[in-house]
Every structure is written in C-alpha cells, then in structure tokens.
Write a protein that holds these residues in place. Structure first.
Motif, short mmCIF file in Angstrom:
data_model
loop_
_atom_site.label_atom_id
_atom_site.label_comp_id
_atom_site.label_asym_id
_atom_site.label_seq_id
_atom_site.Cartn_x
_atom_site.Cartn_y
_atom_site.Cartn_z
N PRO A 37 0.93 -1.15 0.12
CA PRO A 37 0.00 0.03 0.04
C PRO A 37 0.63 1.40 0.10
CG PRO A 37 -0.64 -1.38 1.68
CD PRO A 37 0.59 -2.11 1.29
N ALA A 38 0.36 2.36 -0.37
CA ALA A 38 0.79 3.73 -0.30
C ALA A 38 0.03 4.45 0.97
CB ALA A 38 0.60 4.28 -1.70
N THR A 39 0.59 5.73 1.49
CA THR A 39 0.05 6.43 2.34
C THR A 39 0.18 7.80 2.07
OG1 THR A 39 2.28 6.54 3.34
CG2 THR A 39 0.73 4.90 4.23
N PRO A 40 -0.91 8.27 0.82
CA PRO A 40 -1.16 9.71 0.56
C PRO A 40 -1.59 10.70 1.49
CG PRO A 40 -2.68 8.26 -0.38
CD PRO A 40 -1.85 7.41 0.38
N PHE A 41 -2.32 10.15 2.45
CA PHE A 41 -3.06 11.11 3.43
C PHE A 41 -2.57 11.60 4.54
CE2 PHE A 41 -6.24 8.34 1.19
CZ PHE A 41 -6.60 9.13 0.13
N PHE A 42 -1.19 11.06 4.83
CA PHE A 42 -0.59 11.23 6.30
C PHE A 42 0.93 10.82 6.10
CE2 PHE A 42 0.63 11.66 10.49
CZ PHE A 42 -0.32 12.61 11.17
N PHE A 43 1.78 11.75 6.25
CA PHE A 43 3.11 11.56 5.74
C PHE A 43 3.98 10.54 7.12
CE2 PHE A 43 7.64 12.11 5.43
CZ PHE A 43 8.11 11.79 4.28
N ASN A 44 4.47 9.46 6.79
CA ASN A 44 5.22 8.79 7.55
C ASN A 44 6.76 9.36 7.66
OD1 ASN A 44 5.13 6.45 9.60
ND2 ASN A 44 6.26 5.38 8.30
N THR A 45 7.11 9.58 8.74
CA THR A 45 8.33 10.13 8.72
C THR A 45 9.56 9.04 8.55
OG1 THR A 45 8.28 10.09 11.19
CG2 THR A 45 7.93 12.41 9.99
N LEU B 4 -5.82 6.90 -5.02
CA LEU B 4 -4.81 5.82 -5.25
C LEU B 4 -3.25 6.67 -4.80
CD1 LEU B 4 -5.95 4.66 -8.70
CD2 LEU B 4 -6.20 3.56 -6.60
N GLY B 5 -2.71 5.76 -4.67
CA GLY B 5 -1.27 5.99 -4.24
C GLY B 5 -0.14 6.02 -5.43
N VAL B 6 1.00 7.05 -5.23
CA VAL B 6 1.84 6.96 -6.13
C VAL B 6 3.32 7.17 -5.20
CG1 VAL B 6 3.40 8.54 -7.81
CG2 VAL B 6 0.67 8.34 -7.69
N LYS B 7 4.29 6.24 -5.51
CA LYS B 7 5.63 6.17 -4.72
C LYS B 7 6.64 6.40 -5.67
CE LYS B 7 4.24 2.12 -1.87
NZ LYS B 7 4.35 0.68 -1.64
N THR B 8 7.80 6.94 -4.90
CA THR B 8 9.06 7.60 -5.81
C THR B 8 10.21 7.01 -4.82
OG1 THR B 8 10.31 9.14 -6.60
CG2 THR B 8 9.01 9.75 -4.62
N GLY B 9 11.29 6.83 -5.36
CA GLY B 9 12.52 6.14 -4.69
C GLY B 9 12.99 5.24 -5.27
N LEU B 10 13.39 4.12 -4.52
CA LEU B 10 13.81 2.80 -5.11
C LEU B 10 12.84 2.23 -6.22
CD1 LEU B 10 15.07 0.85 -1.83
CD2 LEU B 10 16.39 2.19 -3.46
N PRO B 11 13.32 1.56 -7.28
CA PRO B 11 14.61 1.10 -7.52
C PRO B 11 15.68 2.11 -8.29
CG PRO B 11 13.44 0.30 -9.13
CD PRO B 11 12.43 0.94 -8.09
N TYR B 12 16.77 2.17 -8.30
CA TYR B 12 17.80 2.62 -9.09
C TYR B 12 18.08 1.90 -10.39
CZ TYR B 12 18.68 6.38 -5.64
OH TYR B 12 18.37 7.48 -4.84
#
Length: 422
Positions: free
Chosen positions: A190-198, A315-323
């Motif tokens: 899952p993604a978490t677009p509604f509250f940022f997890n530090t 819906l969620g959008v992720k960024t970061g890994l992979p390179y």
C-alpha cells in the motif's frame, strides 16, 4: 515418500540458474536467484532438503532464495527504441521470464535486433497507423512518447517501462539491483498519501508507522504508480545540463516514499512501473516530437495528469527505489530547443494542475481524463493553440483505449497484430 529429482537441464544466467527437474510427478522448472553470485551445488537435489514455496516478499539481500518470477503472467515490459536492443543482455536475468512490448520509433523500415531468448512483440509506425487508423494521430512520432502505444495494446495488469540507455545499477554493497522486482514490491504494497510517515515506507521490513500516525489510515491505499530513480546521468533539464555538464548522481538513497495527496512531481518515464488497470488510461504521454512545438515533457505531462487523477480516485504514487544506471547524457543544446517552450509554459501548467478539481461523478480514469481534457482546452488553450490540439488528442487517446480495451462483457476486442513477435 518423495522420489529423488534428476536434473535434466541447467542454464547459468549470471546470478540466475534455471533448472529443469524430472520425477515421477512430471517435469518441474525452478528459477533460482543467487545474490551474491555463488555456485549452486548446495541446492542440487542430492544435497538439498525439499524446496518449499515462499509466502513472503523476498529482498535482494537474501543470499540464496528459490523464487518464481513475480507477476510473470500479469506484467508487460514496454521499451521505446530506435536502435538494436543489446542493452537487454545485461537485464536478461531479470527480464527474460517476462513479455516485452517494443515500440520502434523513427524509420519503420529499419530492422531492430532483439537478443535471442526474449518473448516479445514489436510495433513500428506502420503498425500503429494500421491498428489505430485515424486515431494514430494521438501517438507521437520521433519521440519516446511513442511508448504509450505499448500501454495501449498491452493486456496485462501491470506495466514496467524502461529506456534503452538504462542498465543494471548496483547498490552500495556492490550487489546488482533487480529494478523490476522492486517496482513490483512497490506496487503490491500500500501507499500512504493522506498522512506522511517520517520513517518513509512503513510496509518495508524493519520499518513501521511512527508514534502519532493515525490508526485509521494505517491500512493505506492501493499503489497505482511506482517511480524509480537513476544513478550516473541525472534527469536534468537543458539549462541545468549546461550549467553542470559533468555532474553525476552517485547518491544511493535507500528509501521509498509516498508522494502526498495534492503534491505534484516531475515523473520520469525511463524507470517506471504502474497498475495499468487502475491508472493506464491516464498514462498518455501527450503530443511531442515531430510536428509539435515541444518535446521532453511527455512523461511529465503524463505524471501531472496521472497524479491529479490518482488523488481524485484515492490511489497512491511512490517514488525512490529502485535505481537504474542511466548511461548516456543527451545533447543539452538539442534538449534546449525541444524544451524551451515547456520551460516557459510550465509556470502556467503547474498552477493549473495544482488547482484542478474533478467532479465526484468521475469514478474511472477514463471519465477523469475526459474531464481533464476539457479543462486543458479551457484553461490552457489561451496560452497557445497547442493546448487545444493536445486536449483533442487526449480525447482521441481515450477513444483508442476504449476501442482496444473494451470493458463491456462480450464486446468485440479490436485485433492487434505486431509486425514482429517471438
């Protein structure tokens, strides 16, 4: 009582070994990944215990794991190209089990060589014109935006798209990165677009939600887009390239973040995975390249549209890994010629997307995209006639999507045949 297995065939593909075993139960095929590379003698039948299937996500840090390639029947790899695809040799251990859709840009009479052993279909401009007819006008020519034709003709649930100048990167320990496996992991968690997890991705092994994170939001939402990054040549615009011609990205940040709702981002198409069924109709890379006043904004346009629609649909959008390892810097002077109008226009385009509100009646990506096309013509059309044309192309794209991907039960599906398949 288990009958001993007899090795019938073994193929070494760098860090991957493919075994065929024969027993009284029939033939069994196993794909064994070794990371770091090592001899597979300890896993041969006469020395190993009964191999059990995995019931959890594995990471590249596990020394030796028996796996079936994830989503092998549910994912297509889309590659736009104008050249022979020799780069696939380095990706063979990771890509070979999957189906490739190759979109040939430029001269359709040119022969594109694909290394042996890959399952693929190849489409050139003649195929695009034949399959789409008048609707082919929405597919860009002489620009990597043509990749979205591969999204259109795929019938799989997920898409991974990569450029042909991108190679396998290594993490700080020197281990090769299976970019496709990481994208799949991103999309299936899952993604978490509604509250940022530090602590970044709370679903990753060794992490969780931090103190103060609302329990009502910890279930997360379905991830629609996984946006990967690049080592070596950074994805800079032409002015930054000119100012920093020797700059290389050597920083490996071991993190995946969900992009918060209401926040836009510059999406890069060279290392990208997405859920085709949930957001595919919004992944249109616009009108770019030959005959258009702008280029190199194809993936960013798709990213802005898709992010607004993901936010609307929850819906969620992720960024970061992979390179991945981006090997080649494009010519900054050529890039400037393609980008200069976009650099000017984006100062109006981005506020437009930041303020877009889609009607609650829009519950599918197609409905959202049609509504967005109307707003593009209305709000951005006064900037330049190009946006009127782009708005019309967005509608044509959805018409083509619905024609090749009908959702009605029993509907006739348009026949799609590539010029070359294997």
């Amino acid at each position: 009582m288990y009958t001993p297995l007899i090795v019938k065939n073994k193929i070494n593909l760098n860090q991957v070994y493919y075994f065929e075993y024969q027993s009284n139960f029939g033939k069994l095929a196993l794909l064994i990944y070794f990371n770091p590379p090592c001899a597979p003698h300890s896993l041969l039948p006469h020395k190993s215990p009964l191999l059990k299937p995995l019931h959890r996500t594995t990471t590249m840090s596990i020394p030796a794991t028996v796996v079936t390639p994830p989503l092998v029947n549910e994912l297509d790899i889309v590659i736009p190209t104008i050249r022979n695809l020799d780069f696939l040799e380095q990706w063979r251990p990771f890509f070979q089990p999957y189906h490739l859709i190759i979109v040939q840009d430029g001269d359709p009479t040119k022969t594109i060589r694909v290394p042996d052993g890959f399952d693929y279909e190849l489409y050139n401009r003649n195929d695009i014109n034949r399959i789409l007819g008048p609707k082919s006008s929405c597919i860009s020519f002489k620009d990597s935006a043509c990749r979205c034709f591969g999204f259109l003709v795929s019938k799989k649930k997920y898409i991974f798209t990569i450029d042909d100048d991108c190679f396998v990167a290594k993490d700080p320990s020197g281990q090769e990165i299976n970019a496709l496996a990481q994208h799949i992991h991103n999309l299936l968690t899952p993604a978490t677009p509604f509250f940022f997890n530090t602590l970044y991705d709370p679903y990753r092994e060794g992490a969780d939600f931090v103190r103060g994170y609302p329990f009502s939001l910890r279930e997360g939402v379905t991830t629609a887009i996984s946006h990967g990054l690049w080592l070596n040549i950074p994805d800079y615009d032409a002015p930054t390239q000119l100012v920093k011609p020797r700059e290389r990205n050597t920083r490996y940040v071991d993190a995946v973040l969900t992009i918060p709702k209401g926040t836009l981002f510059p999406m890069c198409g060279m290392n990208l995975g997405f859920h085709r069924e949930l957001i595919g109709p919004a992944m249109y890379f616009g009108l770019m390249g030959d005959g258009q006043p702008i280029g190199r904004y194809d993936d960013m346009w798709a990213g802005w549209c898709a992010k607004v629609i993901c936010d609307h649909l929850g819906l969620g959008v992720k960024t970061g890994l992979p390179y991945i390892w981006h090997s080649k810097a494009s010519n900054p002077f050529v890039n400037l010629k393609k980008e200069y109008k976009g650099i000017y226009w984006q100062e109006d385009i981005i506020p437009f997307f930041q303020n877009v509100t889609l009607p609650k009646e829009c519950t599918t990506p197609q409905q959202c995209y049609i509504e967005l096309s109307k707003l593009v013509k209305e709000k951005l059309g006064p900037i330049d006639p190009y946006f009127e044309k782009l708005g019309d192309a967005m509608v044509t794209w959805i018409d083509a999507w619905d024609e090749l991907n009908p959702s009605t039960d029993g509907a006739t599906i348009a026949k799609v045949e590539p010029s070359k398949s294997k």
